[in-house]
Design an enzyme around this catalytic site. Sequence first.
Site, PDB file in Angstrom:
ATOM      1  N   ASP A 270      33.163  31.263  56.700  1.00 42.33           N
ATOM      2  CA  ASP A 270      32.214  32.291  56.252  1.00 42.33           C
ATOM      3  C   ASP A 270      32.942  33.401  55.503  1.00 42.33           C
ATOM      4  OD1 ASP A 270      29.908  31.118  57.272  1.00 42.33           O
ATOM      5  OD2 ASP A 270      30.280  31.927  59.273  1.00 42.33           O
ATOM      6  N   GLY A 271      34.164  33.705  55.942  1.00 37.73           N
ATOM      7  CA  GLY A 271      34.962  34.743  55.283  1.00 37.73           C
ATOM      8  C   GLY A 271      35.231  34.374  53.820  1.00 37.73           C
TER       9      GLY A 271
ATOM     10  N   HIS B  65      34.169  36.435  50.418  1.00 37.71           N
ATOM     11  CA  HIS B  65      35.049  36.757  49.288  1.00 37.71           C
ATOM     12  C   HIS B  65      34.411  36.295  47.968  1.00 37.71           C
ATOM     13  CE1 HIS B  65      38.176  37.522  52.299  1.00 37.71           C
ATOM     14  NE2 HIS B  65      38.830  38.118  51.344  1.00 37.71           N
TER      15      HIS B  65
ATOM     16  N   GLU C 290      27.020  42.956  56.578  1.00 37.07           N
ATOM     17  CA  GLU C 290      26.724  44.264  57.178  1.00 37.07           C
ATOM     18  C   GLU C 290      27.635  45.349  56.625  1.00 37.07           C
ATOM     19  OE1 GLU C 290      29.986  42.924  58.291  1.00 37.07           O
ATOM     20  OE2 GLU C 290      28.735  42.006  59.821  1.00 37.07           O
TER      21      GLU C 290
ATOM     22  N   ARG D   1      26.019  59.854  68.825  1.00 37.48           N
ATOM     23  CA  ARG D   1      27.430  60.067  69.217  1.00 37.48           C
ATOM     24  C   ARG D   1      27.908  58.769  69.853  1.00 37.48           C
ATOM     25  NH1 ARG D   1      25.007  64.704  70.336  1.00 37.48           N
ATOM     26  NH2 ARG D   1      25.973  66.674  69.722  1.00 37.48           N
TER      27      ARG D   1
ATOM     28  N   ASP E 261      30.851  55.113  69.256  1.00 39.72           N
ATOM     29  CA  ASP E 261      31.938  54.466  68.516  1.00 39.72           C
ATOM     30  C   ASP E 261      31.593  54.244  67.045  1.00 39.72           C
ATOM     31  OD1 ASP E 261      33.342  54.420  70.819  1.00 39.72           O
ATOM     32  OD2 ASP E 261      33.490  52.223  70.988  1.00 39.72           O
TER      33      ASP E 261
ATOM     34  N   GLN F 172      37.256  47.180  54.187  1.00 38.32           N
ATOM     35  CA  GLN F 172      37.191  48.455  54.922  1.00 38.32           C
ATOM     36  C   GLN F 172      37.888  49.534  54.104  1.00 38.32           C
ATOM     37  OE1 GLN F 172      37.563  48.996  59.250  1.00 38.32           O
ATOM     38  NE2 GLN F 172      39.603  49.765  58.809  1.00 38.32           N
TER      39      GLN F 172
HETATM   40  P1  NAD Z   1      36.459  36.127  59.472  1.00 36.03           P
HETATM   41  O1  NAD Z   1      36.211  35.392  58.202  1.00 36.03           O
HETATM   42  O2  NAD Z   1      37.527  35.671  60.388  1.00 36.03           O
HETATM   43  O3  NAD Z   1      35.084  36.251  60.234  1.00 36.03           O
HETATM   44  C1  NAD Z   1      35.069  36.578  61.552  1.00 36.03           C
HETATM   45  C2  NAD Z   1      34.099  35.644  62.238  1.00 36.03           C
HETATM   46  O4  NAD Z   1      32.764  35.996  61.858  1.00 36.03           O
HETATM   47  C3  NAD Z   1      34.268  34.157  61.883  1.00 36.03           C
HETATM   48  O5  NAD Z   1      34.167  33.391  63.060  1.00 36.03           O
HETATM   49  C4  NAD Z   1      33.080  33.870  60.959  1.00 36.03           C
HETATM   50  O6  NAD Z   1      32.623  32.519  60.997  1.00 36.03           O
HETATM   51  C5  NAD Z   1      32.054  34.800  61.556  1.00 36.03           C
HETATM   52  N1  NAD Z   1      30.980  35.149  60.626  1.00 36.03           N
HETATM   53  C6  NAD Z   1      31.079  35.740  59.424  1.00 36.03           C
HETATM   54  N2  NAD Z   1      29.854  35.871  58.893  1.00 36.03           N
HETATM   55  C7  NAD Z   1      28.991  35.334  59.786  1.00 36.03           C
HETATM   56  C8  NAD Z   1      27.583  35.201  59.812  1.00 36.03           C
HETATM   57  N3  NAD Z   1      26.826  35.653  58.827  1.00 36.03           N
HETATM   58  N4  NAD Z   1      27.029  34.634  60.909  1.00 36.03           N
HETATM   59  C9  NAD Z   1      27.771  34.180  61.931  1.00 36.03           C
HETATM   60  N5  NAD Z   1      29.109  34.291  61.974  1.00 36.03           N
HETATM   61  C10 NAD Z   1      29.693  34.867  60.899  1.00 36.03           C
HETATM   62  O7  NAD Z   1      36.790  37.647  59.204  1.00 36.03           O
HETATM   63  P2  NAD Z   1      36.509  38.511  57.957  1.00 36.03           P
HETATM   64  O8  NAD Z   1      36.799  37.811  56.712  1.00 36.03           O
HETATM   65  O9  NAD Z   1      37.133  39.823  58.190  1.00 36.03           O
HETATM   66  O10 NAD Z   1      34.926  38.606  58.047  1.00 36.03           O
HETATM   67  C11 NAD Z   1      34.306  39.791  58.156  1.00 36.03           C
HETATM   68  C12 NAD Z   1      33.148  39.599  59.083  1.00 36.03           C
HETATM   69  O11 NAD Z   1      33.646  39.526  60.414  1.00 36.03           O
HETATM   70  C13 NAD Z   1      32.268  40.796  59.048  1.00 36.03           C
HETATM   71  O12 NAD Z   1      31.282  40.686  58.067  1.00 36.03           O
HETATM   72  C14 NAD Z   1      31.712  40.840  60.454  1.00 36.03           C
HETATM   73  O13 NAD Z   1      30.407  40.309  60.535  1.00 36.03           O
HETATM   74  C15 NAD Z   1      32.616  39.983  61.273  1.00 36.03           C
HETATM   75  N6  NAD Z   1      33.135  40.789  62.382  1.00 36.03           N
HETATM   76  C16 NAD Z   1      32.684  40.495  63.614  1.00 36.03           C
HETATM   77  C17 NAD Z   1      33.079  41.274  64.696  1.00 36.03           C
HETATM   78  C18 NAD Z   1      32.546  40.922  66.048  1.00 36.03           C
HETATM   79  O14 NAD Z   1      31.822  39.931  66.161  1.00 36.03           O
HETATM   80  N7  NAD Z   1      32.872  41.691  67.069  1.00 36.03           N
HETATM   81  C19 NAD Z   1      33.922  42.346  64.516  1.00 36.03           C
HETATM   82  C20 NAD Z   1      34.380  42.623  63.238  1.00 36.03           C
HETATM   83  C21 NAD Z   1      33.950  41.835  62.143  1.00 36.03           C
END
Ligand code: NAD
Length: 266
Positions: free
Chosen positions: A45-46, A50, A123, A148, A150, A225
Amino acid sequence: MKFSIQSRNDSLSNQLMEAAKGYLTDFGLVFDEEEPNIVVSIGGDGTMLHGFHKYKHRLEDTAFVGIHTGHLGFYADWKPKELEKLVISLARKEFNVIEYPLLEVTIQYRHSGDSATYLAMNESTVKSPEVTLVMDVELNGEHFERFRGDGLCVSTPSGSTAYNKALGGAIIHPSLSSMQLTEMASINNRVFRTVGSPLVLPEHHNILLTPVKGPDFMVTIDHLQLLHKDVKSIEYKVAAEKVRFARFRSFPFWKRVHDSFIDDNG
Ligand code: NAD
């Protein structure tokens, strides 16, 4: 038809990229990294995120399709062994295009008066470089609450299965043109109060965040970010633009949710 390939850059993804490029060219498609009509994302998905950000300036003329070389993804839902089938469907133009809603994020800066606008496919989150984020939340021009905690997360329907889900947000079907606001560990006691529940807002509504403490904020747009300094406000709405995916076979959203989170064996 012109195509481009976005690879995660590991050896399996690069191997598949070369194979896909060869097959597609043999079938008469033209490799064009600048102006593709089809972007094949190979990785996870990442990788798709991109690819989306690389081509977000030409969404009307681009459709995306994703092959996963790791576990099943939400955007990357084709298996490597299906590559040949995918190439034939692409060459014969045997596919439908479906559209998913996106999020528009506008950050206004205080002293310069400038603003910056972004599109997110999953998001956008807001956190403070200090320990606690304190921001006023306005919905459609009306004060709603003083948050207030995180941080705050605003997700698209297709992003609702990502970070939003980890925050206890609902999974929203992408046919609902909407955005969802979720809290990250809000402070709730007799003095401070937030609604506590995720909010789902329709098209034409907007969320405005204005700083109460500190003008600097860490803002994410999908995987990107950035620290934004001297922020006056951050506005969220459902974008006018949509992202388009090429669909070659039926793989309903709820089945993808089941296969990703429950089990994928039956
Ligand atoms: P990444 O590509 O390793 O993605 C992190 C995980 O999120 C992977 O397992 C990926 O399959 C999953 N993911 C991404 N989009 C998804 C979707 N629409 N539905 C279900 N799973 C999905 O890391 P990255 O490239 O930095 O991706 C950024 C994404 O990581 C952000 O958009 C955010 O949604 C996610 N994220 C998740 C958390 C969390 O779940 N606590 C925390 C930070 C970021």
